[in-house]
Enzyme design. Structure first.
Site, PDB file in Angstrom:
ATOM      1  N   LYS A  13       1.418 -66.897 -31.339  1.00  0.00           N
ATOM      2  CA  LYS A  13       1.617 -65.863 -30.299  1.00  0.00           C
ATOM      3  C   LYS A  13       1.919 -66.509 -28.942  1.00  0.00           C
ATOM      4  CE  LYS A  13      -2.527 -64.042 -30.868  1.00  0.00           C
ATOM      5  NZ  LYS A  13      -3.070 -64.909 -31.924  1.00  0.00           N
ATOM      6  N   ARG A  85      -6.611 -55.943 -29.393  1.00  0.00           N
ATOM      7  CA  ARG A  85      -7.065 -56.501 -30.669  1.00  0.00           C
ATOM      8  C   ARG A  85      -8.272 -55.783 -31.261  1.00  0.00           C
ATOM      9  NH1 ARG A  85      -6.732 -62.462 -28.861  1.00  0.00           N
ATOM     10  NH2 ARG A  85      -8.253 -63.249 -30.299  1.00  0.00           N
ATOM     11  N   ARG A 124      -4.069 -78.599 -32.453  1.00  0.00           N
ATOM     12  CA  ARG A 124      -3.557 -78.204 -31.134  1.00  0.00           C
ATOM     13  C   ARG A 124      -4.153 -79.061 -30.012  1.00  0.00           C
ATOM     14  NH1 ARG A 124      -3.833 -72.016 -29.582  1.00  0.00           N
ATOM     15  NH2 ARG A 124      -6.015 -72.262 -30.173  1.00  0.00           N
ATOM     16  N   ARG A 157      -9.009 -77.229 -27.381  1.00  0.00           N
ATOM     17  CA  ARG A 157      -9.705 -76.009 -26.959  1.00  0.00           C
ATOM     18  C   ARG A 157     -11.080 -75.956 -27.604  1.00  0.00           C
ATOM     19  NH1 ARG A 157      -6.042 -70.626 -27.288  1.00  0.00           N
ATOM     20  NH2 ARG A 157      -7.822 -69.791 -28.425  1.00  0.00           N
ATOM     21  N   ARG A 168     -13.450 -66.785 -35.936  1.00  0.00           N
ATOM     22  CA  ARG A 168     -12.319 -66.047 -35.351  1.00  0.00           C
ATOM     23  C   ARG A 168     -11.497 -65.351 -36.440  1.00  0.00           C
ATOM     24  NH1 ARG A 168      -9.936 -70.946 -32.270  1.00  0.00           N
ATOM     25  NH2 ARG A 168      -8.138 -69.635 -31.783  1.00  0.00           N
TER      26      ARG A 168
HETATM   27  P1  AP5 Z   1      -0.350 -70.903 -30.645  1.00  0.00           P
HETATM   28  O1  AP5 Z   1       0.986 -70.435 -30.210  1.00  0.00           O
HETATM   29  O2  AP5 Z   1      -1.244 -71.485 -29.642  1.00  0.00           O
HETATM   30  O3  AP5 Z   1      -1.077 -69.729 -31.482  1.00  0.00           O
HETATM   31  P2  AP5 Z   1      -1.814 -68.422 -30.979  1.00  0.00           P
HETATM   32  O4  AP5 Z   1      -1.438 -67.338 -31.945  1.00  0.00           O
HETATM   33  O5  AP5 Z   1      -1.554 -68.189 -29.539  1.00  0.00           O
HETATM   34  O6  AP5 Z   1      -3.314 -68.863 -31.251  1.00  0.00           O
HETATM   35  P3  AP5 Z   1      -4.623 -68.681 -30.357  1.00  0.00           P
HETATM   36  O7  AP5 Z   1      -5.628 -69.622 -30.899  1.00  0.00           O
HETATM   37  O8  AP5 Z   1      -4.318 -68.752 -28.910  1.00  0.00           O
HETATM   38  O9  AP5 Z   1      -4.991 -67.195 -30.748  1.00  0.00           O
HETATM   39  P4  AP5 Z   1      -6.304 -66.459 -30.507  1.00  0.00           P
HETATM   40  O10 AP5 Z   1      -5.883 -65.059 -30.720  1.00  0.00           O
HETATM   41  O11 AP5 Z   1      -7.442 -66.927 -31.325  1.00  0.00           O
HETATM   42  O12 AP5 Z   1      -6.736 -66.899 -29.029  1.00  0.00           O
HETATM   43  P5  AP5 Z   1      -6.720 -66.149 -27.636  1.00  0.00           P
HETATM   44  O13 AP5 Z   1      -6.498 -67.178 -26.625  1.00  0.00           O
HETATM   45  O14 AP5 Z   1      -5.883 -64.954 -27.669  1.00  0.00           O
HETATM   46  O15 AP5 Z   1      -0.134 -71.957 -31.833  1.00  0.00           O
HETATM   47  C1  AP5 Z   1      -1.228 -72.681 -32.376  1.00  0.00           C
HETATM   48  C2  AP5 Z   1      -0.786 -74.110 -32.688  1.00  0.00           C
HETATM   49  O16 AP5 Z   1       0.212 -74.080 -33.700  1.00  0.00           O
HETATM   50  C3  AP5 Z   1      -0.157 -74.851 -31.498  1.00  0.00           C
HETATM   51  O17 AP5 Z   1      -0.535 -76.205 -31.540  1.00  0.00           O
HETATM   52  C4  AP5 Z   1       1.348 -74.705 -31.726  1.00  0.00           C
HETATM   53  O18 AP5 Z   1       2.057 -75.802 -31.189  1.00  0.00           O
HETATM   54  C5  AP5 Z   1       1.417 -74.682 -33.241  1.00  0.00           C
HETATM   55  N1  AP5 Z   1       2.529 -73.847 -33.717  1.00  0.00           N
HETATM   56  C6  AP5 Z   1       2.924 -72.636 -33.236  1.00  0.00           C
HETATM   57  N2  AP5 Z   1       3.963 -72.166 -33.945  1.00  0.00           N
HETATM   58  C7  AP5 Z   1       4.217 -73.093 -34.904  1.00  0.00           C
HETATM   59  C8  AP5 Z   1       5.178 -73.167 -35.975  1.00  0.00           C
HETATM   60  N3  AP5 Z   1       6.056 -72.183 -36.177  1.00  0.00           N
HETATM   61  N4  AP5 Z   1       5.130 -74.245 -36.786  1.00  0.00           N
HETATM   62  C9  AP5 Z   1       4.205 -75.246 -36.601  1.00  0.00           C
HETATM   63  N5  AP5 Z   1       3.290 -75.240 -35.608  1.00  0.00           N
HETATM   64  C10 AP5 Z   1       3.291 -74.155 -34.778  1.00  0.00           C
HETATM   65  O19 AP5 Z   1      -8.250 -65.650 -27.542  1.00  0.00           O
HETATM   66  C11 AP5 Z   1      -9.300 -66.562 -27.405  1.00  0.00           C
HETATM   67  C12 AP5 Z   1     -10.613 -65.800 -27.266  1.00  0.00           C
HETATM   68  O20 AP5 Z   1     -10.580 -65.004 -26.061  1.00  0.00           O
HETATM   69  C13 AP5 Z   1     -10.934 -64.797 -28.369  1.00  0.00           C
HETATM   70  O21 AP5 Z   1     -11.563 -65.422 -29.481  1.00  0.00           O
HETATM   71  C14 AP5 Z   1     -11.863 -63.819 -27.638  1.00  0.00           C
HETATM   72  O22 AP5 Z   1     -13.149 -64.359 -27.490  1.00  0.00           O
HETATM   73  C15 AP5 Z   1     -11.225 -63.752 -26.252  1.00  0.00           C
HETATM   74  N6  AP5 Z   1     -10.207 -62.679 -26.168  1.00  0.00           N
HETATM   75  C16 AP5 Z   1      -8.890 -62.841 -25.908  1.00  0.00           C
HETATM   76  N7  AP5 Z   1      -8.250 -61.658 -25.915  1.00  0.00           N
HETATM   77  C17 AP5 Z   1      -9.193 -60.728 -26.186  1.00  0.00           C
HETATM   78  C18 AP5 Z   1      -9.152 -59.319 -26.350  1.00  0.00           C
HETATM   79  N8  AP5 Z   1      -8.007 -58.627 -26.239  1.00  0.00           N
HETATM   80  N9  AP5 Z   1     -10.312 -58.680 -26.648  1.00  0.00           N
HETATM   81  C19 AP5 Z   1     -11.489 -59.347 -26.754  1.00  0.00           C
HETATM   82  N10 AP5 Z   1     -11.595 -60.693 -26.622  1.00  0.00           N
HETATM   83  C20 AP5 Z   1     -10.451 -61.376 -26.336  1.00  0.00           C
HETATM   84 MG    MG Z   2      -2.746 -68.168 -27.766  1.00  0.00          MG
END
Ligand code: AP5
Ligand code: MG
Length: 221
Positions: A13, A85, A124, A157, A168
Site C-alpha cells: 500500500k 480498516r 523492510r 519498523r 497484525r
Molecule cells: P509496503 O508498501 O510498506 O506495504 P504496506 O502495505 O504499506 O505495509 P504496512 O506494514 O505499512 O501496512 P500496515 O497496514 O500494517 O501498516 P500501517 O502503517 O498502515 O511494503 C512492504 C515491504 O514490501 C517493503 O519493504 C516494500 O519495499 C516491499 N514491497 C512492496 N511491494 C513489493 C512488490 N511488489 N514486490 C516485492 N516487494 C515489495 O499501520 C501500522 C499500525 O498503525 C497499525 O497496526 C495500527 O496499529 C495503526 N493504524 C494505522 N492505520 C490505522 C487505522 N485506520 N485504524 C486503526 N489503527 C491504525
Molecule cells: Mg504502509
C-alpha cells in the site's frame, strides 16, 4: 477523487501510494505514517498510540476518524493508505464524505497471499535520515545495513517483528477483511495481483487510476 488502497500489511500500500500520489498529484494520507510521526514527535497522541502500534492492534476508531476529519479538504484529491480498516471507520467515512458532497470513487485491493507478507515485512528497512526505503530480500542496500543514498544506518519498523506481524495478520483477518464485502456491494472494489513486481503492480494501478480520472474529466462517471 478519493482512492483507497486496501490490503494486508506488507501488500504494498505505502510503496504504491507514494508513486501514484506523485504521478497524479494526489494527497497521500497514510494513517500509519501519521501516527508514527506523532510517536516520533512525542506528542500526546503519540504517547497514547505507541504501545498499541507496537503490539500490532488497531488504534480506537474515534481517534482515527478525528484525524481524518481534521485533515480532509474537499477541494483536494486523495489516495488513502491504511484507512478505513474497520466497518466503523468505513461507515463514518462514507457519512463524512457525503456531508462534503464527496464519495469514495475506487477501492483498490492489493491481493496477496499471507505467506509472502512475512518476508516483505521482515526484510523492510528505512533510512531515518533521507527516508529511502529498502528491502533486504527484494531491494537490498549495496552496503547493508547502511543507506545507499546518505550512508545512515537503516532502521526496522518496531512492529515488523514476527509475533507482531502475526498479530497484525489476525487483526486484518477479523477487523479489516470484512470491508471487502462492504465495498464490493457498493461496486467500487477492484482487485489487483500484488504478488507481481513493484513495477508491474504500479503499471496496473496507473491504468486503473488514469481510466477513472479520464472518466471523471469527460463527465461519463
Ligand atoms: P509496503 O508498501 O510498506 O506495504 P504496506 O502495505 O504499506 O505495509 P504496512 O506494514 O505499512 O501496512 P500496515 O497496514 O500494517 O501498516 P500501517 O502503517 O498502515 O511494503 C512492504 C515491504 O514490501 C517493503 O519493504 C516494500 O519495499 C516491499 N514491497 C512492496 N511491494 C513489493 C512488490 N511488489 N514486490 C516485492 N516487494 C515489495 O499501520 C501500522 C499500525 O498503525 C497499525 O497496526 C495500527 O496499529 C495503526 N493504524 C494505522 N492505520 C490505522 C487505522 N485506520 N485504524 C486503526 N489503527 C491504525
Ligand atoms: Mg504502509
Amino acid at each position: 477523487m478519493n482512492i483507497i488502497l486496501f490490503g494486508l500489511p506488507g501488500s504494498g500500500k505505502g510503496t504504491q501510494a507514494y508513486k501514484i500520489s506523485d504521478k497524479f498529484e494526489l494527497e497521500h494520507i497514510s494513517t500509519g505514517d501519521l501516527l508514527r510521526n506523532e510517536i516520533k514527535k512525542n506528542t500526546d497522541i503519540g504517547k497514547k498510540v505507541k504501545s498499541i502500534i507496537d503490539s500490532g492492534k488497531l488504534i480506537p476508531d474515534e481517534l482515527i476518524n478525528e484525524i481524518i476529519n481534521s485533515d480532509y479538504n474537499k477541494d483536494l484529491n486523495y489516495i488513502f493508505d491504511g484507512y478505513p480498516r474497520t466497518l466503523e471507520q468505513s461507515n463514518f467515512f462514507d457519512e463524512y464524505l457525503a456531508t462534503q458532497g464527496k464519495k469514495i470513487d475506487i477501492v483498490i485491493f492489493l491481493e496477496l497471499e499471507t505467506k509472502v507478507v512475512f518476508n516483505r515485512l521482515l526484510g523492510r528497512r528505512k533510512c531515518p535520515n533521507c527516508g529511502e526505503n529498502f528491502n533486504v530480500y527484494y531491494n537490498p542496500p549495496k552496503n547493508n545495513p547502511f543507506c545507499d543514498i546518505c550512508g545512515t544506518k537503516l532502521e526496522t519498523r518496531k512492529d515488523d517483528k514476527e509475533d507482531t506481524i502475526q498479530k497484525r495478520m489476525e487483526v486484518y483477518e477479523f477487523e479489516t477483511k470484512p470491508l471487502l464485502n462492504y465495498y464490493s456491494e457498493k461496486n467500487v472494489l477492484v482487485k489487483v495481483d500484488a504478488s507481481k513486481s513493484e513495477k508491474e503492480v504500479f503499471e496496473t494501478l496507473l491504468k486503473i487510476v488514469s481510466k477513472k480520472l479520464n472518466k471523471v474529466k469527460d463527465g461519463t462517471y
